[in-house]
Write a protein that holds these residues in place. Structure first.
Motif, PDB file in Angstrom:
ATOM      1  N   ASP A 176       0.840  -1.199   0.000  1.00  0.00           N
ATOM      2  CA  ASP A 176       0.000   0.000   0.000  1.00  0.00           C
ATOM      3  C   ASP A 176       0.876   1.250   0.000  1.00  0.00           C
ATOM      4  N   GLU A 177       0.484   2.277   0.764  1.00  0.00           N
ATOM      5  CA  GLU A 177       1.233   3.543   0.725  1.00  0.00           C
ATOM      6  C   GLU A 177       2.650   3.376   1.278  1.00  0.00           C
ATOM      7  N   ALA A 178       2.803   2.556   2.325  1.00  0.00           N
ATOM      8  CA  ALA A 178       4.123   2.332   2.904  1.00  0.00           C
ATOM      9  C   ALA A 178       4.055   1.218   3.928  1.00  0.00           C
ATOM     10  N   GLY A 179       5.179   0.520   4.106  1.00  0.00           N
ATOM     11  CA  GLY A 179       5.252  -0.541   5.089  1.00  0.00           C
ATOM     12  C   GLY A 179       5.424  -0.002   6.497  1.00  0.00           C
ATOM     13  N   ILE A 180       5.650  -0.923   7.404  1.00  0.00           N
ATOM     14  CA  ILE A 180       5.699  -0.561   8.815  1.00  0.00           C
ATOM     15  C   ILE A 180       6.884   0.347   9.129  1.00  0.00           C
ATOM     16  N   ASN A 181       7.925   0.305   8.308  1.00  0.00           N
ATOM     17  CA  ASN A 181       9.073   1.197   8.474  1.00  0.00           C
ATOM     18  C   ASN A 181       9.038   2.360   7.494  1.00  0.00           C
ATOM     19  N   ASP A 182       7.834   2.678   6.989  1.00  0.00           N
ATOM     20  CA  ASP A 182       7.654   3.776   6.040  1.00  0.00           C
ATOM     21  C   ASP A 182       8.492   3.584   4.777  1.00  0.00           C
ATOM     22  N   ASP A 183       8.517   2.342   4.307  1.00  0.00           N
ATOM     23  CA  ASP A 183       9.228   2.049   3.069  1.00  0.00           C
ATOM     24  C   ASP A 183       8.484   0.944   2.331  1.00  0.00           C
ATOM     25  N   ARG A 184       9.075   0.426   1.250  1.00  0.00           N
ATOM     26  CA  ARG A 184       8.458  -0.637   0.466  1.00  0.00           C
ATOM     27  C   ARG A 184       9.381  -1.858   0.454  1.00  0.00           C
ATOM     28  N   ASP A 185       9.537  -2.470   1.611  1.00  0.00           N
ATOM     29  CA  ASP A 185      10.400  -3.636   1.786  1.00  0.00           C
ATOM     30  C   ASP A 185       9.522  -4.884   1.823  1.00  0.00           C
ATOM     31  N   MET A 186       9.505  -5.641   0.728  1.00  0.00           N
ATOM     32  CA  MET A 186       8.605  -6.785   0.625  1.00  0.00           C
ATOM     33  C   MET A 186       9.063  -7.962   1.480  1.00  0.00           C
ATOM     34  N   LEU A 187      10.371  -8.099   1.690  1.00  0.00           N
ATOM     35  CA  LEU A 187      10.847  -9.154   2.575  1.00  0.00           C
ATOM     36  C   LEU A 187      10.325  -8.922   3.988  1.00  0.00           C
ATOM     37  N   GLN A 188      10.352  -7.677   4.411  1.00  0.00           N
ATOM     38  CA  GLN A 188       9.841  -7.319   5.723  1.00  0.00           C
ATOM     39  C   GLN A 188       8.328  -7.525   5.801  1.00  0.00           C
ATOM     40  N   GLU A 189       7.629  -7.183   4.721  1.00  0.00           N
ATOM     41  CA  GLU A 189       6.174  -7.327   4.713  1.00  0.00           C
ATOM     42  C   GLU A 189       5.767  -8.794   4.842  1.00  0.00           C
ATOM     43  N   MET A 190       6.505  -9.687   4.210  1.00  0.00           N
ATOM     44  CA  MET A 190       6.195 -11.106   4.344  1.00  0.00           C
ATOM     45  C   MET A 190       6.342 -11.553   5.795  1.00  0.00           C
ATOM     46  N   ARG A 191       7.385 -11.075   6.460  1.00  0.00           N
ATOM     47  CA  ARG A 191       7.559 -11.426   7.874  1.00  0.00           C
ATOM     48  C   ARG A 191       6.439 -10.858   8.733  1.00  0.00           C
ATOM     49  N   MET A 192       6.003  -9.650   8.388  1.00  0.00           N
ATOM     50  CA  MET A 192       4.904  -9.035   9.126  1.00  0.00           C
ATOM     51  C   MET A 192       3.642  -9.894   9.013  1.00  0.00           C
ATOM     52  N   VAL A 193       3.324 -10.341   7.810  1.00  0.00           N
ATOM     53  CA  VAL A 193       2.147 -11.177   7.594  1.00  0.00           C
ATOM     54  C   VAL A 193       2.296 -12.503   8.333  1.00  0.00           C
ATOM     55  N   LEU A 194       3.483 -13.093   8.258  1.00  0.00           N
ATOM     56  CA  LEU A 194       3.716 -14.378   8.905  1.00  0.00           C
ATOM     57  C   LEU A 194       3.471 -14.291  10.410  1.00  0.00           C
ATOM     58  N   ASN A 195       3.880 -13.190  11.029  1.00  0.00           N
ATOM     59  CA  ASN A 195       3.833 -13.095  12.479  1.00  0.00           C
ATOM     60  C   ASN A 195       2.562 -12.457  13.034  1.00  0.00           C
ATOM     61  N   LEU A 196       1.936 -11.569  12.290  1.00  0.00           N
ATOM     62  CA  LEU A 196       0.719 -10.935  12.794  1.00  0.00           C
ATOM     63  C   LEU A 196      -0.370 -11.966  13.074  1.00  0.00           C
ATOM     64  N   HIS A 197      -0.437 -12.983  12.255  1.00  0.00           N
ATOM     65  CA  HIS A 197      -1.536 -13.943  12.321  1.00  0.00           C
ATOM     66  C   HIS A 197      -1.208 -15.188  13.162  1.00  0.00           C
TER      67      HIS A 197
END
Length: 513
Positions: A337-358
């Motif tokens: 979306d507009e930006a990841g959790i670190n205000d950037d577009r890091d897809m490796l980080q986003e995958m980890r976020m999805v893996l752990n949030l749920h």
């Protein structure tokens, strides 16, 4: 073009139906003219293509290129002056953001995406100012930027017909404001308004004029509250005639669930089903506030979902009940979306976020996503939400050669036990610094921290120079307008949740007693 071969310690080809990561040890990929010819153990590939140029990556893993299935802008709203707020207030906060050239802006986030392994982006542009020619010009600059850097893009422009600022008619909202402020707000909204037919013409002109085979154009009804039923049906007709998919924001917040009920007497998903708009060609972006019945409808129609995890956390939107979708075998992509959790577009980080949030409390593995589930979201399933479909997202013969080469030794230094599968270890541990090479359409576009087509430092310097200038008259006006209208926007939503206040969750993550 001649056949080229890349070899690696491992090649991840895709994910099986049951979520297992499929991988070949000591493997190689042969490709030609941007298309994969063969994937097999290295010895077999070298023997089959003896004249091919071979590039060896002895301590690396090659995986399919990642797909950011929901993206809008380059410099983030926070960078440009809009603090994180609940979504409905965030729209108002964004009124005062700085202007950035769309070409430079697009390159900015492309740098971040590619360097984290993203090879394809679903770019949903919106809010361009001016008439049709101005919007075509802005959209063309976005597509040009992706073409120049070598990135694959599935482009669409968000169609908005109404309710551009809050969940009611534009004129009615302006009437809530003091007369002079209301007049100024109406003038601002008029600058964002195009006749509906112009949106269809925009699609036609972009489709006719694009030249890169790495770019395709699709359709995007922006959201239920932004569209009339007639507009939705017209876009559905256009989608069928042009054989292109659609992507719609839907049920991002509880307030959007309430809006749908007030307008239709049912849920947003049920309403789209009645209009005949659901199916594999439709992707619902967000979908956080779907009911269990909504999820069943989407599963039954093959409708795709895009999970925007970081965005939903940052804007207090809620959490998609991901496993309700995964366990039904639904197609679920992943967007930053507009930006990841670190205000950037890091897809490796986003995958980890999805893996752990749920990772909800309990011990049943089917209650939480696996590494394979998350990788599939970031590759194969994300691909299906774009206009490229099954041509990308896997490293299989016949697919486009979009690949990411990760330095396994660097990512896992000083040690990683071999009991942990290599791709699983990288999903947990890899960072952008570990991305060695990115290949798109068979071309190396990023290697050893450098972009092969575009000078990143020069582009960033141009952005810095442009934004170092003081706000111009338009930016100052919008900044003042934001301060004037923000309290009215806040008051509009004070008692809005009247018909859909039940928030019985899918997840039970804590206990009051």
């Amino acid at each position: 073009m001649s056949v080229r071969v890349v070899t690696a310690r491992w090649v991840v080809t895709g994910i099986s139906e049951d979520g297992e990561i499929q991988m070949i040890d000591d493997a190689a990929i042969a490709f030609e003219d941007g298309v994969i010819r063969a994937v097999a153990p290295k010895a077999e590939i070298v023997a089959a293509f003896p004249d091919a140029r071979v590039e060896e990556y002895s301590h690396h893993l090659i995986m399919p290129g990642l797909i950011n299935a929901h993206h809008h802008v380059g410099l983030t709203p926070l960078q440009l002056g809009a603090p994180d707020s609940p979504l409905e207030l965030w729209f108002a906060a964004r009124l005062a953001i700085r202007k950035v050239d769309p070409y430079l802006d697009t390159l900015y986030s492309a740098f971040e995406m590619i360097s984290s392994g993203v090879t394809t982006v679903q770019h949903i542009q919106g809010w361009a100012v001016g008439d049709l020619d101005a919007v075509v010009g802005s959209a063309s600059r976005v597509i040009e930027a992706y073409d120049d850097i070598g990135m694959r893009v599935s482009y669409c422009y968000g169609v908005r017909e109404q309710n551009r600022f809050v969940y009611e008619d534009d004129a009615a909202f302006c009437d809530r404001l003091p007369p002079e402020i209301g007049k100024a707000m109406a003038a601002h909204l008029q600058r964002l308004t195009m006749p509906f037919e112009d949106f269809l013409t925009l699609f036609d002109r972009l489709t006719e004029t694009k030249t890169s085979r790495r770019a395709r154009v699709q359709l995007a009804p922006a959201n239920l509250h932004w569209m009339t039923d007639d507009g939705l049906l017209a876009l559905q007709e256009k989608s069928v005639a042009a054989n292109v998919p659609m992507h719609i924001h839907l049920l991002e917040t509880a307030y959007q669930k309430e809006y749908a009920y007030r307008r239709t007497g049912t849920t947003a998903v049920r309403h789209l089903e009645k209009l005949g708009m659901l199916g594999p060609h439709m992707t619902i972006g967000h979908g956080v506030w779907m009911t269990e019945e909504d999820i069943e409808i989407c599963a039954g129609t093959g409708t795709c979902i895009c999970h925007n995890c970081s965005s939903n956390l940052r804007l207090r939107s809620g959490a998609l009940p991901l496993m309700e979708l995964v366990n039904r075998g639904m197609t679920v992509g992943m967007g930053i979306d507009e930006a990841g959790i670190n205000d950037d577009r890091d897809m490796l980080q986003e995958m980890r976020m999805v893996l752990n949030l749920h990772r909800t409390p309990g011990i049943d593995p089917s209650d939480v996503p696996s590494a394979g589930d998350v990788l599939r979201m970031g590759t194969e399933h994300g691909a299906r939400t774009t206009a490229f479909g099954t041509e990308i997202g896997q490293l299989e013969p016949g697919c486009r050669m979009d690949a990411v080469i990760l330095d396994y030794d660097k990512a896992t230094f000083p040690y990683q036990d071999p009991d942990i599968a290599p791709m699983v270890a990288l999903i947990h541990r890899a960072k952008s610094k570990d991305v060695d090479t990115v290949i798109i359409e068979g071309e190396v576009v990023y290697q050893d921290g450098c972009f092969t087509r575009v000078d990143r430092d020069a582009i960033l310097a141009r952005i810095a120079e442009a934004l170092a200038a003081p706000r111009d008259a338009d930016e100052l006006h919008r900044h003042e307008l934001r301060e004037a209208v923000f309290p009215t926007v806040r008051a509009f939503y004070d008692d809005y949740l009247q018909n859909t206040a039940d928030r019985t969750p899918f997840y039970k993550a804590s206990s009051r007693r």
